[in-house]
Design a protein around this motif. Sequence first.
Motif, PDB file in Angstrom:
ATOM      1  N   TYR A 167      -5.362   5.558  11.560  1.00 42.62           N
ATOM      2  CA  TYR A 167      -6.425   6.000  10.645  1.00 42.62           C
ATOM      3  C   TYR A 167      -5.973   7.254   9.902  1.00 42.62           C
ATOM      4  CZ  TYR A 167     -10.928   7.364   8.781  1.00 42.62           C
ATOM      5  OH  TYR A 167     -11.939   7.710   7.930  1.00 42.62           O
ATOM      6  N   GLU A 168      -5.258   8.127  10.612  1.00 40.57           N
ATOM      7  CA  GLU A 168      -4.802   9.375  10.008  1.00 40.57           C
ATOM      8  C   GLU A 168      -3.849   9.121   8.842  1.00 40.57           C
ATOM      9  OE1 GLU A 168      -5.023   8.668  13.153  1.00 40.57           O
ATOM     10  OE2 GLU A 168      -6.419  10.161  13.953  1.00 40.57           O
ATOM     11  N   LYS A 193     -14.676  -0.102  16.693  1.00 42.71           N
ATOM     12  CA  LYS A 193     -13.625  -0.827  17.397  1.00 42.71           C
ATOM     13  C   LYS A 193     -14.198  -1.519  18.617  1.00 42.71           C
ATOM     14  CE  LYS A 193      -9.869   0.427  15.073  1.00 42.71           C
ATOM     15  NZ  LYS A 193      -8.953  -0.547  14.464  1.00 42.71           N
ATOM     16  N   ARG A 246     -12.733   9.789   3.680  1.00 45.05           N
ATOM     17  CA  ARG A 246     -12.353   9.256   4.981  1.00 45.05           C
ATOM     18  C   ARG A 246     -12.613  10.313   6.053  1.00 45.05           C
ATOM     19  NH1 ARG A 246      -7.494   8.494   5.793  1.00 45.05           N
ATOM     20  NH2 ARG A 246      -7.686   6.686   7.134  1.00 45.05           N
ATOM     21  N   TYR A 247     -13.868  10.393   6.458  1.00 47.45           N
ATOM     22  CA  TYR A 247     -14.273  11.416   7.424  1.00 47.45           C
ATOM     23  C   TYR A 247     -13.834  11.028   8.830  1.00 47.45           C
ATOM     24  CZ  TYR A 247     -17.332  14.338  10.251  1.00 47.45           C
ATOM     25  OH  TYR A 247     -17.821  15.211  11.191  1.00 47.45           O
ATOM     26  N   SER A 248     -14.142   9.796   9.237  1.00 52.06           N
ATOM     27  CA  SER A 248     -13.716   9.312  10.557  1.00 52.06           C
ATOM     28  C   SER A 248     -13.721   7.785  10.520  1.00 52.06           C
ATOM     29  CB  SER A 248     -14.662   9.808  11.653  1.00 52.06           C
ATOM     30  OG  SER A 248     -15.899   9.138  11.583  1.00 52.06           O
ATOM     31  N   VAL A 249     -13.161   7.182  11.574  1.00 52.87           N
ATOM     32  CA  VAL A 249     -13.127   5.715  11.617  1.00 52.87           C
ATOM     33  C   VAL A 249     -14.534   5.153  11.541  1.00 52.87           C
ATOM     34  CG1 VAL A 249     -12.511   3.709  13.025  1.00 52.87           C
ATOM     35  CG2 VAL A 249     -11.017   5.706  12.991  1.00 52.87           C
ATOM     36  N   ILE A 302     -17.482   6.587  10.468  1.00 47.44           N
ATOM     37  CA  ILE A 302     -18.357   6.918   9.333  1.00 47.44           C
ATOM     38  C   ILE A 302     -17.544   7.456   8.159  1.00 47.44           C
ATOM     39  CG2 ILE A 302     -20.151   8.461   8.484  1.00 47.44           C
ATOM     40  CD1 ILE A 302     -21.625   8.222  10.980  1.00 47.44           C
ATOM     41  N   GLU A 303     -17.723   6.811   7.015  1.00 51.98           N
ATOM     42  CA  GLU A 303     -17.102   7.290   5.779  1.00 51.98           C
ATOM     43  C   GLU A 303     -18.167   7.305   4.683  1.00 51.98           C
ATOM     44  OE1 GLU A 303     -13.919   4.479   5.194  1.00 51.98           O
ATOM     45  OE2 GLU A 303     -12.526   5.690   6.385  1.00 51.98           O
ATOM     46  N   ARG A 323     -16.817  -4.031  10.921  1.00 54.26           N
ATOM     47  CA  ARG A 323     -16.942  -3.133   9.772  1.00 54.26           C
ATOM     48  C   ARG A 323     -18.375  -3.217   9.261  1.00 54.26           C
ATOM     49  NH1 ARG A 323     -11.866  -1.504   7.837  1.00 54.26           N
ATOM     50  NH2 ARG A 323     -10.156  -2.934   8.354  1.00 54.26           N
ATOM     51  N   ASN A 359      -3.919   6.185   7.230  1.00 48.83           N
ATOM     52  CA  ASN A 359      -4.590   5.174   6.413  1.00 48.83           C
ATOM     53  C   ASN A 359      -3.722   3.920   6.246  1.00 48.83           C
ATOM     54  OD1 ASN A 359      -6.607   4.029   4.859  1.00 48.83           O
ATOM     55  ND2 ASN A 359      -5.883   4.932   2.947  1.00 48.83           N
ATOM     56  N   ARG A 360      -3.143   3.470   7.363  1.00 43.74           N
ATOM     57  CA  ARG A 360      -2.299   2.279   7.293  1.00 43.74           C
ATOM     58  C   ARG A 360      -2.577   1.333   8.469  1.00 43.74           C
ATOM     59  NH1 ARG A 360      -1.841   4.201   3.131  1.00 43.74           N
ATOM     60  NH2 ARG A 360       0.023   4.750   1.923  1.00 43.74           N
ATOM     61  N   LYS A 388       6.863  11.101  -0.442  1.00 48.59           N
ATOM     62  CA  LYS A 388       6.612   9.713  -0.041  1.00 48.59           C
ATOM     63  C   LYS A 388       7.756   9.239   0.840  1.00 48.59           C
ATOM     64  CE  LYS A 388       4.899   6.889  -2.998  1.00 48.59           C
ATOM     65  NZ  LYS A 388       4.657   5.920  -4.092  1.00 48.59           N
ATOM     66  N   GLN A 442       0.831  -1.199   0.000  1.00 50.70           N
ATOM     67  CA  GLN A 442       0.000   0.000   0.000  1.00 50.70           C
ATOM     68  C   GLN A 442       0.875   1.262   0.000  1.00 50.70           C
ATOM     69  OE1 GLN A 442      -2.716   0.234   3.280  1.00 50.70           O
ATOM     70  NE2 GLN A 442      -3.913   1.886   2.374  1.00 50.70           N
ATOM     71  N   GLY A 443       0.643   2.131  -0.958  1.00 52.15           N
ATOM     72  CA  GLY A 443       1.346   3.402  -1.013  1.00 52.15           C
ATOM     73  C   GLY A 443       2.703   3.367  -1.694  1.00 52.15           C
ATOM     74  N   VAL A 496     -10.362   8.664  -1.383  1.00 49.63           N
ATOM     75  CA  VAL A 496      -9.802   7.415  -1.893  1.00 49.63           C
ATOM     76  C   VAL A 496     -10.700   6.891  -3.020  1.00 49.63           C
ATOM     77  CG1 VAL A 496      -9.162   5.039  -1.344  1.00 49.63           C
ATOM     78  CG2 VAL A 496      -8.828   6.835   0.354  1.00 49.63           C
ATOM     79  N   ASN A 498      -5.214  12.730   1.322  1.00 48.81           N
ATOM     80  CA  ASN A 498      -5.241  12.002   2.581  1.00 48.81           C
ATOM     81  C   ASN A 498      -6.660  11.591   2.963  1.00 48.81           C
ATOM     82  OD1 ASN A 498      -5.025  12.421   5.997  1.00 48.81           O
ATOM     83  ND2 ASN A 498      -3.666  11.015   4.939  1.00 48.81           N
ATOM     84  N   PHE A 508       4.800   2.308   3.451  1.00 50.22           N
ATOM     85  CA  PHE A 508       4.990   3.547   2.700  1.00 50.22           C
ATOM     86  C   PHE A 508       3.891   4.527   3.099  1.00 50.22           C
ATOM     87  CE2 PHE A 508       7.165   0.378   0.251  1.00 50.22           C
ATOM     88  CZ  PHE A 508       8.296   1.036  -0.201  1.00 50.22           C
ATOM     89  N   ILE A 509       4.271   5.749   3.417  1.00 54.58           N
ATOM     90  CA  ILE A 509       3.279   6.771   3.747  1.00 54.58           C
ATOM     91  C   ILE A 509       3.563   8.021   2.915  1.00 54.58           C
ATOM     92  CG2 ILE A 509       2.855   5.937   6.091  1.00 54.58           C
ATOM     93  CD1 ILE A 509       4.656   8.208   7.111  1.00 54.58           C
ATOM     94  N   GLY A 510       2.506   8.843   2.775  1.00 54.80           N
ATOM     95  CA  GLY A 510       2.662  10.080   2.057  1.00 54.80           C
ATOM     96  C   GLY A 510       2.483   9.937   0.568  1.00 54.80           C
ATOM     97  N   PRO A 511       2.622  11.100  -0.134  1.00 57.67           N
ATOM     98  CA  PRO A 511       2.991  12.431   0.333  1.00 57.67           C
ATOM     99  C   PRO A 511       1.919  13.030   1.253  1.00 57.67           C
ATOM    100  CG  PRO A 511       3.159  12.264  -2.068  1.00 57.67           C
ATOM    101  CD  PRO A 511       2.421  11.058  -1.594  1.00 57.67           C
ATOM    102  N   LEU A 512       2.385  13.680   2.335  1.00 57.39           N
ATOM    103  CA  LEU A 512       1.477  14.217   3.339  1.00 57.39           C
ATOM    104  C   LEU A 512       1.647  15.725   3.491  1.00 57.39           C
ATOM    105  CD1 LEU A 512       2.074  11.475   6.053  1.00 57.39           C
ATOM    106  CD2 LEU A 512      -0.060  11.823   4.784  1.00 57.39           C
ATOM    107  N   GLN A 567     -13.065  -5.984  15.768  1.00 59.42           N
ATOM    108  CA  GLN A 567     -13.750  -4.804  15.262  1.00 59.42           C
ATOM    109  C   GLN A 567     -14.856  -5.227  14.296  1.00 59.42           C
ATOM    110  OE1 GLN A 567     -10.649  -2.477  13.481  1.00 59.42           O
ATOM    111  NE2 GLN A 567     -10.678  -3.607  11.573  1.00 59.42           N
ATOM    112  N   GLU A 598      -5.081   6.581  -3.359  1.00 63.92           N
ATOM    113  CA  GLU A 598      -5.330   7.682  -2.421  1.00 63.92           C
ATOM    114  C   GLU A 598      -5.183   8.986  -3.193  1.00 63.92           C
ATOM    115  OE1 GLU A 598      -3.039   5.791   1.354  1.00 63.92           O
ATOM    116  OE2 GLU A 598      -3.517   7.923   1.501  1.00 63.92           O
TER     117      GLU A 598
END
Lengths: 232, 110
Positions: free
Chosen positions: B65-66, A198, A169-172, A174-175, A206, B68-69, B47, A100-101, A139, A136, B82-86, A204, A133
Amino acid sequence: MNKFSIQCGLLLCTLNTLPVYAEMNRVYHPYVEQYERELEYGFTLRDFNNEKELLNRAGIGYAWNDKIFTEVYLLTESITHEGKQIRGYEAEIKWQLTEQGEYWADWGLLLEAGTAREISSHEISLGILWEKELTNRWVATANASAEYEYGSDIVDEFETALRAQLRYRYSVTIEPAIEFYLDDQDWAAGPALMGTVKLSGRKQMRWELGLLFGLDEGTPENTVRGGFEFEF
Amino acid sequence: MNNSIKYTLFASLLLGATTKAEVPTFTLEIRDHLFYPAQLVVPANTKVKLIIINRDATPEEFESYELNREKIIMGGAKAIIFIGPLLPGDYPFFGEFNPKTAQGLIRVEN
């Protein structure tokens, strides 16, 4: 033509196949969480000319490592005023292809196989799972799949389908999201809400709830889809 | 052009790896259910590769959550995230198996 354009073109070429049937039950994400166990219930309630059809699925899944997740389902189908009947079984393997990412977008594969219980009808499908993404908070996710249906009680045929979701991605808990489902029987779009509650430890829940509006005459005017996944 | 070159080019286009630049790398360690360092400063709009080494015998899950990982790091093993770009700001993370003690912060600065 820059790299972004080439990649978009390749993705669109992959997705730009003939639309075909697939259940409007969810949009898959290309990620696997190692050793995750999951119990799932989901439903799709469709309004066919004032005759409501309820599709249920119950599943149990397990992630064998950080790349491979498998799940088996029991599928039921019922017309609400006629009672339930067993519809079939399904199994799926999700393979997370990229970290991811790490790259411009994240990729995965989904292999599904299903069979009906009382008639000779089988299906196997292979799908590409894609997620990006955008920021931030925003998505984008898309699934493109090709399916082969065969059996002595049905006409053998290839089908394809596209599912897409734009999620905030508003909050854990609610999205909100907008979803699109395109296949040879249904063209539908509409809003959805999802989130995670959670519980203790790794446990948890979903949840997802979506309302889809038919975009053509052949698609039910309204479809409600929902699901709960208990992860532990 | 032979098939292997075609496949490599196709995969590179899909993954965006054709002009892949060096990704700044940072290391976090988990010891006694704590993250070290507990606060990490990383550059904005870039990144970043996090190498998380779990020195404990038990598994831990990096979760944010902030950012997303979510990622499990087995005991005595390491994982890459891997995170970002932030954008500049603070992005908390925690260990889901020990949320009361395993807490940390990614501070993103210009």
